[in-house]
Design an enzyme around this catalytic site. Sequence first.
Site, mmCIF file in Angstrom:
data_model
loop_
_atom_site.group_PDB
_atom_site.id
_atom_site.type_symbol
_atom_site.label_atom_id
_atom_site.label_comp_id
_atom_site.label_asym_id
_atom_site.label_seq_id
_atom_site.Cartn_x
_atom_site.Cartn_y
_atom_site.Cartn_z
ATOM 1 C CB CYS A 1 -0.637 0.898 7.970
ATOM 2 S SG CYS A 1 -2.181 0.818 6.878
ATOM 3 C CB CYS B 1 -1.015 -0.024 1.091
ATOM 4 S SG CYS B 1 -2.285 -1.194 1.188
ATOM 5 C CG HIS C 1 -6.166 2.087 -0.032
ATOM 6 N ND1 HIS C 1 -5.105 2.615 -0.427
ATOM 7 C CD2 HIS C 1 -5.648 0.953 0.658
ATOM 8 C CE1 HIS C 1 -3.942 2.020 -0.155
ATOM 9 N NE2 HIS C 1 -4.168 0.824 0.721
#
Length: 402
Positions: A388, A92, A358
Amino acid sequence: MSNSAFIFDAIRTPRSKGKPTGTLHEVKPIDLGAGLLQSLKQRNDLDTSYVDDVILGCVSPVGEQGSDVAKMIVQNADWDESVAGVQLNRFCASGLEAINTAAAKVVAGWDQLVVAGGIECMSRVPMGSDGGAMAGDAAFSIKSGFVPQGIGADTIATLDGYSREDVDAYAMESQRRAANARDNGWFDRSVIPVKDLNGLTILEQDDFIKADTTMEGLAGLRASFAEMGKYGFDDIVLKKYNTLDSINHVHTPGNSSGIVDGASAVLIGTGQAGLDLGLEPRAKIVSTAIISTDPIIMLTGPGPAAKKALKTAGMNKDDIDLWEINEAFASVALRYMRDLDISHDITNVVGGSIAMGHPLGATGGCILSSMLDELERRDLSTGMLSLCVGGGMGISTIIERV
């Protein structure tokens, strides 16, 4: 020779549902990315032969996003043939890692001008399509104590005492802030409409935001990871966090980040590049940080990464005007604010990925553009960006207006 890494522009596409019913499903990754590069060229009257490299994050670099999708996007955008391209994957964090890598190359003096950001068309290349050992190799999963991220998020909520109402209230506020920002035009400088081959607009604004979200509606959603926990994943967590009797499963689709399509692009270069091309710097990258924490709970790295970035920059938390934590799950954002002892009043002030979605590899660039726009709108100076990351990692970047 050391340079400053200046940000000359930061743009993104609107974000839309990452399913076949999503507005951007018809757009191939190389077209979504190429549209951004073409806009970057046009709005900056950019001589693309000056660009040394295009670095794009992509978390599922297979199929239509495979074979070094960054270079394919460069070619598809009809940029100068001298422009290179590379895809990278730090889960991510990929989009922000691309930006940090570009900044490092510029600061080192190795490159003069780099485009960094990311691409993720989750409606066309589903999350997890690339496989890998983390979740796909049973022997490694047993050895490493792998649990899905959602169970890690639920564990954070259990350890910190966040109730279902707490995480739903956070999600509700994310939706409210994002809808308010979109509807008041606060994203307009950075969001580039997606158009088809005929120049007709496919999508102009984020359409994943659910402005009609209510606490009652959120309360009616089922916990996403409770059944999964029964398969043994809860037991893996409880073996390490043995002060807990059980995991309180509080995360649902309503208080977790949305699966969406999206892309981002940030133009980063030296002061000399700006002078040569007539570009006015909007900000500079002050420091970056990457760190790793417990890979089982997986999602606790952003706070420590932010502290590391502050230490590198010789700053403290009071030097930061606005904070941005990727809303992978509501408990991640709540833990971040607790770790840093910061207020929600100055954190994710225009909402986040719970509301807007996202797009994995692109998110780092998306949050940078929103942060920069908001610093300018509020006439503030300094922002911290954090995400994160799978495997327990955390990433952070400090930017400062110039």
